[in-house]
Structure formats: C-alpha cells, structure tokens
Write a protein that holds these residues in place. Structure first.
Motif, mmCIF file in Angstrom:
data_model
loop_
_atom_site.group_PDB
_atom_site.id
_atom_site.type_symbol
_atom_site.label_atom_id
_atom_site.label_comp_id
_atom_site.label_asym_id
_atom_site.label_seq_id
_atom_site.Cartn_x
_atom_site.Cartn_y
_atom_site.Cartn_z
ATOM 1 N N LYS A 156 0.828 -1.208 0.000
ATOM 2 C CA LYS A 156 0.000 0.000 0.000
ATOM 3 C C LYS A 156 0.859 1.254 0.000
ATOM 4 N N ARG A 157 1.987 1.225 0.721
ATOM 5 C CA ARG A 157 2.878 2.381 0.707
ATOM 6 C C ARG A 157 3.499 2.580 -0.667
ATOM 7 N N VAL A 158 3.867 1.498 -1.339
ATOM 8 C CA VAL A 158 4.412 1.623 -2.698
ATOM 9 C C VAL A 158 3.356 2.182 -3.651
ATOM 10 N N MET A 159 2.126 1.697 -3.527
ATOM 11 C CA MET A 159 1.047 2.204 -4.379
ATOM 12 C C MET A 159 0.770 3.683 -4.106
ATOM 13 N N ARG A 160 0.863 4.093 -2.835
ATOM 14 C CA ARG A 160 0.657 5.498 -2.506
ATOM 15 C C ARG A 160 1.755 6.373 -3.122
ATOM 16 N N ALA A 161 2.999 5.873 -3.092
ATOM 17 C CA ALA A 161 4.093 6.625 -3.710
ATOM 18 C C ALA A 161 3.937 6.692 -5.228
ATOM 19 N N GLU A 162 3.498 5.594 -5.843
ATOM 20 C CA GLU A 162 3.272 5.608 -7.290
ATOM 21 C C GLU A 162 2.142 6.556 -7.662
ATOM 22 N N GLU A 163 1.114 6.619 -6.833
ATOM 23 C CA GLU A 163 0.013 7.542 -7.106
ATOM 24 C C GLU A 163 0.488 8.996 -7.078
ATOM 25 N N LYS A 164 1.300 9.318 -6.093
ATOM 26 C CA LYS A 164 1.837 10.685 -6.041
ATOM 27 C C LYS A 164 2.746 10.965 -7.230
ATOM 28 N N ALA A 165 3.526 9.954 -7.629
ATOM 29 C CA ALA A 165 4.409 10.159 -8.783
ATOM 30 C C ALA A 165 3.610 10.334 -10.069
ATOM 31 N N ASN A 166 2.474 9.653 -10.201
ATOM 32 C CA ASN A 166 1.660 9.788 -11.412
ATOM 33 C C ASN A 166 0.930 11.129 -11.477
ATOM 34 N N THR A 167 0.587 11.673 -10.339
ATOM 35 C CA THR A 167 -0.082 12.983 -10.344
ATOM 36 C C THR A 167 0.892 14.143 -10.489
ATOM 37 N N LEU A 168 2.191 13.859 -10.362
ATOM 38 C CA LEU A 168 3.171 14.944 -10.448
ATOM 39 C C LEU A 168 3.225 15.608 -11.826
ATOM 40 N N PRO A 169 3.211 14.858 -12.958
ATOM 41 C CA PRO A 169 3.240 15.550 -14.267
ATOM 42 C C PRO A 169 2.051 16.468 -14.487
ATOM 43 N N THR A 170 0.883 16.068 -14.017
ATOM 44 C CA THR A 170 -0.283 16.939 -14.170
ATOM 45 C C THR A 170 -0.108 18.246 -13.410
ATOM 46 N N LYS A 171 0.419 18.140 -12.201
ATOM 47 C CA LYS A 171 0.653 19.362 -11.417
ATOM 48 C C LYS A 171 1.752 20.225 -12.044
ATOM 49 N N MET A 172 2.754 19.581 -12.616
ATOM 50 C CA MET A 172 3.841 20.353 -13.228
ATOM 51 C C MET A 172 3.412 20.998 -14.527
ATOM 52 N N THR A 173 2.409 20.425 -15.212
ATOM 53 C CA THR A 173 1.969 21.006 -16.487
ATOM 54 C C THR A 173 1.406 22.397 -16.293
ATOM 55 N N LEU A 174 0.567 22.569 -15.300
ATOM 56 C CA LEU A 174 -0.019 23.878 -15.043
ATOM 57 C C LEU A 174 1.049 24.905 -14.677
ATOM 58 N N ALA A 175 1.994 24.488 -13.802
ATOM 59 C CA ALA A 175 3.066 25.412 -13.430
ATOM 60 C C ALA A 175 3.958 25.736 -14.623
#
Length: 324
Positions: A277-296
């Motif tokens: 579950k911790r690995v999946m949580r880290a992967e989820e944060k890593a997958n949402t990072l490009p979306t957040k970086m696109t706006l910035a």
C-alpha cells in the motif's frame, strides 16, 4: 524508736528557715529528676493516629493539586462558558484535539478560549481600522461592515484551521511510519517476545524517526501495563490515531486474539499489505506529479515564450503604424 525521737528533737532544735531551705532544695531536686521522665513520655495512641491521618490528608491534597494544577487553571472559573455542555459535542471536540496531538485535560477549554480571544481581538482591530479609514476618507457602509466582520471571523476560524492542519499532518506521519513499525513488531514477535513487549520495543525504536506513532505505542504499552483490557486499549488507539490503516491493524489483532490464531502470521500478512500500500501510494503521487507540473510549466514558460517570439513583431508593427 529512739532514732526517730532523736531526729524529731534535732529538727525541733534547728532554725525554721534552714528547714524551709532544705525542703525547697529537696523539692527542686525531685522536680529536676522527674523532668527527664516527663519529657520521655510517649504520645497518646489516638493523638498519633490523628496526626498520621492529618499528614495523609495533606499528602493526598498535595498530590491532587499536582494532578489538577496546570497553566490554564485560570480558565477553570469560565469552564461553563468555554466548554460545550452537550456531552456528544464535547467528546467530538476532545477526540479531534487528541487526534491533533493535544492531550491535556484543559485542551477543549483552551481551544474555545483561543477562538474567543482571537475573534474578539481581531474584531477590535477591525473596528479600529474602520474608524481610522472613516477619518481619512468616506468608506461605504458595506466596506465598513466587511472590514469589521472579516477579521473577527478569520480570528474565530484560525484555531479550527490550525487544529485541522495538525490533525491531517499527524495522520500522514502515522501512515508513513506504520509499515516500518509493523516490520519491527513482526521481528520482535518472531524472536519470542510477547505483543506487549513488542509494542514497548517498537515505541522506543520509533522515537527518533516517527515520534507521533511512537507516542501512540507508548500509550498502548502503559495502558496494558496498568491492567486495562487489551481489546479496549487497541480500540482506543485506533480512535486516537484516526487512521484507516491503524483501524484495520487493530481489527486484525482483535480477531487474531479472539480466534486464537497466530499473531505472527497475522502481522506478516498485514505487514506485506502495508508495504504494498505504501508503494502504491508513492506511485500515485508520482503519477499525479506531471499533471501538477503542467499547469506550473504553462504559467511560467508560455508567457515569457510568447513575449520573446511575438514581442519583436508587435513592436515592428507598432513602429510601422506610427510612421504611416
């Protein structure tokens, strides 16, 4: 008989003053001899019991004072005003403060006092600002009301916002350290230690890295040593933590204890699930990072690029129109 008669004749022939002096000296000697005996007289048993009871009551009062005296005792007289009288509302606020890390007896009282003090203080500042602005200009009625109410509302909501942020940060810290604590607990249980000893050892090991989780384990350890029922102790831990992972872990331990299954097997399976579950949580944060970086990236890159590419053309067109 002859000796007694002779002694009486001698006393009758002596001076009365000497007889009185002799009797006085004899009385003084008897009094001085009786003083040590009187000083060594033992106390009355009833008086000893009474003195012992008085000392015991004084010690109990001092201990009670040490338990109840805190820095917020000045607010005790306003407890009916600062604390909710509804038991459910009081319990809900107290649980929220415990989940945020505030465990003192007067936490609820202090929380409401902070809301009242900040609300009234910033409201007074808003009134002062409105008076100052009315002297320097003519603000509208709406602007005056907003300048008074907005600071007061912000001051009243600031403690609630702070407690909510602290609660969320504490839950996240517990979630980060929980898989490691399960691995440590599994090692301790497989090494032959009991569950109580494992929890105590894990609490000491996690003190440096994850103090929030270590504090919860320490409370569980102390309550178990005090003789509280293990099932109730674990349920209290899940309520204090307010974390879904901890709640599931408590449910697993309670079921394992109830059905008599191996705690080591249950810990091994659940520790594997927590790591995944911790690995999946880290992967989820890593997958949402490009979306957040696109706006910035669009906000910080596109405007300068447009200025560089289109700026000279716009300047040339404006110069041409000016010459025409």
């Amino acid at each position: 008989m002859t000796i007694t008669k002779g002694f009486i004749d001698a006393l009758s022939n002596m001076d009365p003053l000497l007889i009185m002096i002799g009797l006085g000296v004899l009385g003084a000697v008897l009094v001085l001899g009786a003083l040590p005996v009187m000083l060594k007289k033992q106390d009355d048993p009833y008086a000893k019991l009474k003195a012992q009871a008085k000392r015991s009551n004084a010690a109990d009062n001092q201990a009670a004072k040490l338990r109840t005296d805190t820095k917020n005792d000045k607010l005790e007289k306003y407890s009916h005003f600062l604390e909710p009288q509804d038991e459910e509302e009081f319990s809900a606020i107290k649980l929220k403060l415990i989940q945020a890390g505030y465990r003192s007896k007067n936490a609820v009282r202090t929380y409401h006092f902070a809301q009242f003090a900040l609300g009234v203080g910033l409201l007074v500042l808003g009134v002062g600002y409105s008076i100052l602005s009315s002297q320097t200009g003519e603000p509208s009625t709406q602007a005056t009301i907003l300048s008074i109410l907005i600071p007061g509302v912000c001051g009243y909501m600031l403690p609630k916002y702070w407690v909510t942020r602290r609660m969320e940060a504490r839950k996240e810290a517990i979630s980060d350290g929980f898989p490691d604590s399960l691995d440590m607990m599994l090692v301790c249980v497989e090494a032959g230690q009991s569950l109580d000893q494992s929890i105590t050892r894990v609490a000491s090991e996690l003190q440096a890295g994850f103090p929030e989780l270590a504090e919860e384990y320490e409370i569980v350890s102390h309550e178990m040593k005090a003789g509280k029922e293990k099932t109730q102790v674990l349920r209290d831990m899940s309520e204090r933590a307010g974390n879904q992972d901890v709640t599931s872990f408590v449910t697993v331990l309670i079921q394992s204890t109830s059905f008599g299954t191996s705690i080591a097997d249950a810990l091994r399976v659940y520790a594997d699930e927590m790591r995944d579950k911790r690995v999946m949580r880290a992967e989820e944060k890593a997958n949402t990072l490009p979306t957040k970086m696109t706006l910035a990236t669009m906000m910080l890159t596109v405007p300068p690029l447009l200025i560089i590419l289109i700026g000279p053309s716009v300047y040339g067109i404006s110069e041409s129109l000016a010459n025409f």
